[in-house]
Design a protein around this motif. Structure first.
Motif, mmCIF file in Angstrom:
data_model
loop_
_atom_site.group_PDB
_atom_site.id
_atom_site.type_symbol
_atom_site.label_atom_id
_atom_site.label_comp_id
_atom_site.label_asym_id
_atom_site.label_seq_id
_atom_site.Cartn_x
_atom_site.Cartn_y
_atom_site.Cartn_z
ATOM 1 N N TRP A 69 43.704 42.028 45.478
ATOM 2 C CA TRP A 69 43.085 40.800 44.961
ATOM 3 C C TRP A 69 41.809 40.489 45.746
ATOM 4 N N LEU A 70 41.775 40.941 47.004
ATOM 5 C CA LEU A 70 40.633 40.673 47.868
ATOM 6 C C LEU A 70 40.178 41.965 48.521
ATOM 7 N N GLU A 71 38.903 41.986 48.934
ATOM 8 C CA GLU A 71 38.455 43.094 49.783
ATOM 9 C C GLU A 71 37.771 42.518 51.006
ATOM 10 N N SER A 72 37.755 43.347 52.030
ATOM 11 C CA SER A 72 37.209 42.898 53.293
ATOM 12 C C SER A 72 35.904 43.639 53.564
ATOM 13 N N LEU A 73 34.774 42.931 53.697
ATOM 14 C CA LEU A 73 33.487 43.556 54.007
ATOM 15 C C LEU A 73 33.342 43.692 55.496
ATOM 16 N N LYS A 74 32.381 44.577 55.868
ATOM 17 C CA LYS A 74 32.109 44.692 57.302
ATOM 18 C C LYS A 74 31.566 43.366 57.797
ATOM 19 N N GLY A 75 31.909 42.992 58.961
ATOM 20 C CA GLY A 75 31.456 41.695 59.471
ATOM 21 C C GLY A 75 32.481 40.611 59.210
ATOM 22 N N GLY A 76 33.606 40.999 58.545
ATOM 23 C CA GLY A 76 34.724 40.071 58.398
ATOM 24 C C GLY A 76 34.625 39.124 57.226
ATOM 25 N N THR A 77 33.802 39.383 56.252
ATOM 26 C CA THR A 77 33.755 38.521 55.071
ATOM 27 C C THR A 77 34.753 39.005 54.034
ATOM 28 N N LEU A 78 35.469 38.035 53.423
ATOM 29 C CA LEU A 78 36.440 38.372 52.376
ATOM 30 C C LEU A 78 35.845 38.005 51.022
ATOM 31 N N LEU A 79 36.016 38.952 50.079
ATOM 32 C CA LEU A 79 35.467 38.748 48.738
ATOM 33 C C LEU A 79 36.558 38.939 47.701
ATOM 34 N N ARG A 80 36.500 38.183 46.577
ATOM 35 C CA ARG A 80 37.440 38.413 45.479
ATOM 36 C C ARG A 80 37.135 39.749 44.816
ATOM 37 N N LYS A 81 38.199 40.523 44.518
ATOM 38 C CA LYS A 81 38.030 41.801 43.834
ATOM 39 C C LYS A 81 38.283 41.667 42.331
ATOM 40 N N VAL A 82 39.025 40.623 41.973
ATOM 41 C CA VAL A 82 39.355 40.365 40.551
ATOM 42 C C VAL A 82 38.974 38.928 40.202
ATOM 43 N N GLN A 83 38.863 38.684 38.899
ATOM 44 C CA GLN A 83 38.470 37.354 38.444
ATOM 45 C C GLN A 83 39.573 36.310 38.665
ATOM 46 N N GLY A 84 40.749 36.674 38.188
ATOM 47 C CA GLY A 84 41.879 35.728 38.335
ATOM 48 C C GLY A 84 43.167 36.485 38.533
ATOM 49 N N VAL A 85 44.169 35.804 39.042
ATOM 50 C CA VAL A 85 45.471 36.452 39.279
ATOM 51 C C VAL A 85 46.603 35.547 38.772
ATOM 52 N N THR A 86 47.772 36.133 38.555
ATOM 53 C CA THR A 86 48.972 35.361 38.205
ATOM 54 C C THR A 86 49.882 35.387 39.429
ATOM 55 N N ASP A 87 50.465 34.223 39.735
ATOM 56 C CA ASP A 87 51.358 34.146 40.910
ATOM 57 C C ASP A 87 52.772 34.525 40.486
ATOM 58 N N GLU A 88 53.005 35.852 40.412
ATOM 59 C CA GLU A 88 54.310 36.343 39.961
ATOM 60 C C GLU A 88 55.445 35.873 40.863
ATOM 61 N N VAL A 89 55.158 35.862 42.165
ATOM 62 C CA VAL A 89 56.215 35.478 43.126
ATOM 63 C C VAL A 89 56.706 34.059 42.840
ATOM 64 N N LYS A 90 55.746 33.149 42.610
ATOM 65 C CA LYS A 90 56.144 31.767 42.296
ATOM 66 C C LYS A 90 56.970 31.711 41.006
ATOM 67 N N LEU A 91 56.549 32.452 39.990
ATOM 68 C CA LEU A 91 57.271 32.435 38.719
ATOM 69 C C LEU A 91 58.679 32.986 38.871
ATOM 70 N N GLN A 92 58.794 34.069 39.680
ATOM 71 C CA GLN A 92 60.125 34.649 39.913
ATOM 72 C C GLN A 92 61.036 33.649 40.652
ATOM 73 N N LEU A 93 60.437 33.003 41.640
ATOM 74 C CA LEU A 93 61.238 32.026 42.401
ATOM 75 C C LEU A 93 61.710 30.882 41.501
ATOM 76 N N LEU A 94 60.810 30.404 40.626
ATOM 77 C CA LEU A 94 61.195 29.324 39.703
ATOM 78 C C LEU A 94 62.287 29.782 38.751
ATOM 79 N N GLU A 95 62.158 31.020 38.275
ATOM 80 C CA GLU A 95 63.141 31.591 37.350
ATOM 81 C C GLU A 95 64.524 31.633 38.029
ATOM 82 N N ILE A 96 64.521 32.084 39.281
ATOM 83 C CA ILE A 96 65.797 32.166 40.012
ATOM 84 C C ILE A 96 66.356 30.771 40.262
ATOM 85 N N ARG A 97 65.459 29.832 40.586
ATOM 86 C CA ARG A 97 65.917 28.487 40.900
ATOM 87 C C ARG A 97 66.452 27.754 39.669
#
Ligand code: PHE
Length: 495
Positions: free
Chosen positions: A114-142
């Motif tokens: 989802w992210l990449e790390s440039l030299k010098g320690g800057t973080l950049l988005r690699k994709v436009q948007g993401v889905t939080d699957e972990v949250k959805l799975q946790l809600l499903e289980i709950r």
């Protein structure tokens, strides 16, 4: 919902459905607490209304960490959200996030590409948007009824300690042999309403439980001494004795000692043995004629006696004390009896007396005496022995022996012994004798009237009956109130 509401709903459901496959599902659909449903099922099964089989399932529950991600999103998602489109330095990013979220989330977001790390320690988005699957799975289980989370995802969540396994227990059930759409509890009482409505014809009644303990009795409880006293009293009453009034603990020395021909220098009249009163210290009103005859009998005798030959002092006789024996009551009563035309009498009393004694496991400074006397013409020692045998046999004591003894007011005097079956020895149970003419005649009783009398303590037989070996456990401030509440009834004479 109440247990009653759950029970009604459940029985109604079974009326139109063959079974309830899973009590958990049914509870959730009906919005009942599953624990309460389980209790109702157990109770219905017990009375044959349903047939239930337990079912077990392994399920997953969220850990505290899992709960927090289910609400706020997974750390990797929170990190992604915190990275702006133009990128951000690690240092700046760290400032924007909770330490643990930054720590866990950055690595995961990189690994997810989802992210990449440039030299010098800057973080950049690699994709436009993401889905939080972990949250959805946790809600499903709950919250989900049937969890459809793939196995590898479950393994991940478990390894990240966001979920834990738990064994779920429920029931699968169907109608039982006694099924009815409504359970009517068997009636416990045949009431006026049940009789009037005719309901008694159909209504099922709960059988009596004869083994059930009764309700504990509330309110007052009788002390063992009072119970034993009641029994002794009824023995006396059955034998035709009248009860003497014993309602004066304070007595003058005159009635307690002098009237009983007890000399004034007798050791029992010492303050080491007797409680004397400071206020009122004296009794001034005494029957003068009689007092004069008592004085003369002590000093020079009469009625066939030579007396004690000492200087009798009125002052000594006036001293007030706490009565040391109930024989003081007998002396008052016999004097009273002598004031009228003589009639034979049988008297008894059971009440408190006081002695200035060292307290130990068998002695108290106050205790109770049982006293009996028979007053008639021509009584002999044989009558005394006969009355004592009758009296004690009513207590269940059949074997008596007598030993010559000394009392200032009786002649002859006898100590009474009975054979104790458990102790296997003879124990003293009382004292007795025939009142002396020096006591009776100054009162004015006819010369041919004799009085046989005996006395015993109330504490001794009570301790034996109730198995108490320390008198302080029976009477006084150390008594355990539980003993008073729970001691059994007293049955004398049954062995
Ligand atoms: N008064 C005696 C006592 O205190 C008991 C007793 C009563 C003795 C009557 C003889 C006659 O021990």
């Amino acid at each position: 919902a109440t247990a009653m509401g759950i029970e009604e709903a459940l029985l109604l459901h079974l009326q139109s459905h063959a079974a309830i496959v899973d009590s958990g599902d049914w509870a959730a659909r009906s919005s009942f607490d599953h624990g309460a449903v389980m209790d109702v099922i157990k109770s219905l099964q017990g009375s044959g209304f349903v047939e239930a089989q337990s079912i077990k399932r392994n399920s997953w529950i969220l850990t505290a960490e899992g709960e927090s991600y289910a609400v706020r999103g997974s750390p990797e998602f929170q990190v992604f959200q915190a990275v702006p489109p133009e990128g951000i330095s690690r240092v700046e990013l760290e400032k924007k996030l909770e330490a643990s979220v930054f720590k866990i989330g950055t690595g995961k977001a990189m690994k997810n590409k989802w992210l990449e790390s440039l030299k010098g320690g800057t973080l950049l988005r690699k994709v436009q948007g993401v889905t939080d699957e972990v949250k959805l799975q946790l809600l499903e289980i709950r919250d989900g009824q049937h969890v459809e989370v793939p196995d590898n995802a479950i393994t991940d969540l478990k390894n990240r300690k966001l979920i834990e396994s738990r064994t779920w227990v429920g029931y699968s059930l169907k109608k039982g042999p006694k099924y009815a759409p409504k359970r009517v509890k068997p009636a416990t009482d045949l009431t006026r309403e049940i009789l009037q409505s005719g309901e008694w014809k159909e209504r099922e009644f709960k059988p009596y439980n004869y083994k059930a303990l009764g309700q504990p009795t509330e309110g007052g409880h009788l002390h063992p001494l009072l119970k034993v006293r009641t029994q002794f009293r009824s023995i006396f009453l059955e034998m035709g004795f009248e009860e003497m009034p014993t309602n004066n603990f304070v007595e003058s020395s005159f009635w307690n000692f002098d009237a009983l021909f007890q000399p004034q220098m007798h050791p029992a009249r010492d303050s080491h043995d007797t409680f004397f009163l400071k206020a009122p210290a004296r009794t001034h009103k005494l029957p003068e004629d009689y007092l004069e005859r008592v004085r003369r009998t002590h000093e020079e005798g009469g009625y066939g006696s030579i007396g004690y030959g000492y200087d009798w002092k009125r002052d000594e006789a006036e001293k007030n004390l706490l009565r040391t024996h109930t024989t003081a009551v007998s002396s008052r009563m016999l004097y009273k009896l002598a004031q009228d035309k003589f009639v034979p009498k049988r008297y008894f009393s059971i009440d408190r007396v006081f002695r200035n004694e060292a307290v130990d496991r068998t002695h108290l400074a106050e205790f109770h005496q049982i006293e009996g006397l028979v007053c008639d013409r021509g009584l002999t020692l044989g009558d005394l022995i006969g009355v004592l045998n009758d009296f004690f046999s009513r207590l269940g004591i059949k074997k008596l022996r007598f030993k010559p003894a000394y009392n200032p007011y009786t002649e002859p005097s006898m100590e009474i012994f009975s054979y104790h079956e458990t102790l296997k020895k003879w124990v003293e149970v009382g004292n007795s004798g025939m009142f002396r003419p020096e006591m009776l005649q100054p009162m004015g009783l006819p010369a041919d009237v004799s009085v046989i009398a005996w006395g015993l303590s109330l504490e001794r037989p009570t301790m034996i009956l109730y198995g108490i070996d320390n008198i302080r456990d029976l009477f006084g401030h150390k008594v355990d109130l539980k003993l008073i509440k729970s001691n059994p009834i007293c049955r004398l004479g049954i062995h």
